[in-house]
Design an enzyme around this catalytic site. Structure first.
Site, mmCIF file in Angstrom:
data_model
loop_
_atom_site.group_PDB
_atom_site.id
_atom_site.type_symbol
_atom_site.label_atom_id
_atom_site.label_comp_id
_atom_site.label_asym_id
_atom_site.label_seq_id
_atom_site.Cartn_x
_atom_site.Cartn_y
_atom_site.Cartn_z
ATOM 1 N N ASP A 107 140.762 135.798 -5.383
ATOM 2 C CA ASP A 107 140.449 136.151 -3.994
ATOM 3 C C ASP A 107 139.994 137.611 -4.025
ATOM 4 O O ASP A 107 140.794 138.534 -3.921
ATOM 5 C CB ASP A 107 141.697 135.963 -3.124
ATOM 6 C CG ASP A 107 141.424 136.244 -1.661
ATOM 7 O OD1 ASP A 107 140.261 136.232 -1.256
ATOM 8 O OD2 ASP A 107 142.398 136.500 -0.915
ATOM 9 N N CYS A 135 135.732 136.765 1.584
ATOM 10 C CA CYS A 135 135.604 136.572 3.035
ATOM 11 C C CYS A 135 134.346 137.297 3.507
ATOM 12 O O CYS A 135 134.321 137.924 4.564
ATOM 13 C CB CYS A 135 136.843 137.058 3.785
ATOM 14 S SG CYS A 135 137.290 138.778 3.483
#
Length: 510
Positions: free
Chosen positions: A395, A448
């Site tokens: 991530d 993101c």
């Protein structure tokens, strides 16, 4: 036993030197020390007892001080703590030490207004500042404004233009705040400028830039009209086209939304969650993508802010009892079984959460216990480079350009220089993550961000450096609507009404 290794920003090893992006200047103040007033530079004693001024609107005083703290990097826009109560006492303490007085205590309505005004003033800062400069008729006057005066004007402009509050009440109360917190001369300026604004708004003749000229001129106009940095507007116009760029900016300026994930591990189904939300009168709808998610509805049709709805959920003990958790459907956050985790496709077995930071591991442990998944998650305090795993989820730290709706201040804290540093860091992290994947194993790279230079281009560069990896199309793991032509996962804020996110599933040859 298959192992899933998840890690993110905290990776520390010789193969991944962390490159820092431009830091915010943080106000180094402690709750029990004096802090400088932004208007004069003098210091007020935090231990002194201050009088209560009942004539000053508490939400405006708190909003003004909080906006100054946010610009210094020392605060966030969200006022809720873990019990769902507003941190009103702490905020009033900052008002005391900064302005030299306190108002009446904040009630729930005040807390909601602070959240709305602070978040909105930050989102619309460029637009509001354009109006303020136009009404000052002198950019030098604007540039020389002391921080508190500027925040009071931004609050007044936002309340009049965006919130449609009774205009003359807004004028009177902000003038009173400027007079007490600053001086009569500042109050006279606030009075004159806000009254000009009221007249122009009533005549529907606000001084707005025209969308004309060459590409650069149009990008500057759009950046003002939709309150984004010019470089972002030019970047999105390049990749998406002007029409889609405008839609994206409108999404970023809209009321943030959130979802709740029912915890089936406690026998609490989505139907149970829906029943509880109906009892609480919280507007909601079922997620069309994930079976155990419920979206909390906000926006023009729902006359209550997202922060108020979240407060209701928290105070009902749904989170504390572990019956559900606040999750995002698109990205991987806080043990979320969102769409990115579907790309990982974790199988029964052990999940290792490895981090060099003990504090982060403690949070993972506590959350896992609350959600009754502590028997499948093992926290390990170690250097990541000492582990190998069947599946690795990276991530990655990124620009966050997919979550600007929730992160109101992020658009102003990013630059083109940051993007270059982040891309270098992402390459280093991918190289380090590759070492951790066993032969035949899987590496999932997620962000993101909606920027192709952080997403598809990073994967392409990685595959050139690591021919032992190949793309495994994600169509078997997520709905086809989220699968790109290249076989990656991508959530589009405009198309899917979700935060933007990206994930690539990469398989290492046996």
């Amino acid at each position: 036993m298959a192992q899933v290794l998840s890690f993110g920003l905290r990776i520390r090893c010789s193969d991944a030197r962390r490159t820092s992006s431009k830091p915010l200047k943080v106000a180094k103040t402690r709750p029990n020390t004096a802090i400088p007033t932004r208007s004069t530079g003098t210091r007020r004693n935090a231990n002194r007892t201050y009088g209560v001024n009942l004539e000053i609107s508490p939400h405006r005083a708190v909003s003004a001080v909080r906006l100054m703290r946010i610009e210094l990097g020392g605060a966030f826009a969200d006022l809720l703590n873990e019990r769902g109560k507003g941190s009103g006492d702490n905020e009033m303490g900052y008002v005391e030490r900064t302005l030299g007085f306190r108002t009446r205590d904040l009630d729930d309505r005040d807390l909601r207004l602070v959240t709305d005004i602070v978040g909105g003033s930050i989102r619309w800062r460029r637009y509001l500042d354009h109006l303020i400069v136009s009404l000052c008729h002198d950019s030098k006057t604007f540039r020389s404004m002391e921080p508190l005066l500027l925040q009071i004007l931004r609050i007044g402009f936002y309340e009049i233009v965006n919130l449609d509050m009774p205009p003359y009440a807004v004028v009177d109360e902000n003038v009173r705040l400027a007079k007490v917190a600053l001086r009569p001369g500042a109050a006279n300026m606030v009075n004159a400028i806000l009254r000009k604004l009221v007249l122009l708004k009533e005549k529907n003749s606000l001084p707005l830039p025209k969308l004309e000229g060459d590409d650069r001129a149009q990008a500057r106009a759009l950046a003002t009209l939709y309150s984004h940095p010019v470089w972002m507007v030019r970047r999105w116009t390049k990749y998406l086209g002007q029409e889609e760029a405008i839609k994206l900016m409108m999404w970023n300026n809209s009321e943030p939304s959130f979802s709740l994930r029912a915890n089936s591990g406690k026998g609490f189904t989505r139907a149970d969650l829906v029943m509880r939300l109906k009892m609480l009168k919280v507007p909601h709808e079922l997620s069309p993508h994930l079976d155990n998610f419920v979206r909390i509805r906000t926006g023009d049709a729902v006359l209550i802010s997202w922060i108020s709805l979240l407060q209701i959920v928290i105070q009902a003990q749904l989170l504390k009892e572990g019956l559900c958790s606040v999750q995002d459907e698109s990205a991987e956050h806080n043990l979320a079984a969102g769409l990115v985790v579907s790309v990982v496709d974790p199988q029964p077995g052990m999940v290792h959460a490895i981090d060099i930071n003990k504090g982060r591991l403690r949070i993972v442990k506590e959350t896992a216990k609350l959600l009754l998944v502590d028997d499948v998650i093992t926290t390990v305090h170690a250097d990541l480079c000492t582990f190998a795993s069947d599946k690795v989820l990276l991530d990655a730290p990124c620009s966050g350009l997919g979550v600007l709706s929730k992160r109101a201040d992020l658009r102003w804290n990013r630059s083109l220089e940051d993007m270059e540093q982040l891309k270098n860091l992402q390459d280093e992290l991918l190289d380090a993550a590759a070492i951790l994947v066993k032969p035949g194993g899987v590496l999932v790279y997620s962000t993101c961000s909606i920027d192709p230079e952080e997403n598809e281009e990073r994967v392409a560069a990685f595959l050139q450096r690591h021919p032992e990896f190949s793309i495994d199309p994600v169509g078997r793991y997520v709905p086809s609507d989220f699968v790109t032509e290249g076989g990656f996962y991508f959530s589009n804020p405009v198309k899917h009404a979700l935060d933007g996110a990206f994930a690539a599933r990469l398989v290492r040859s046996s």
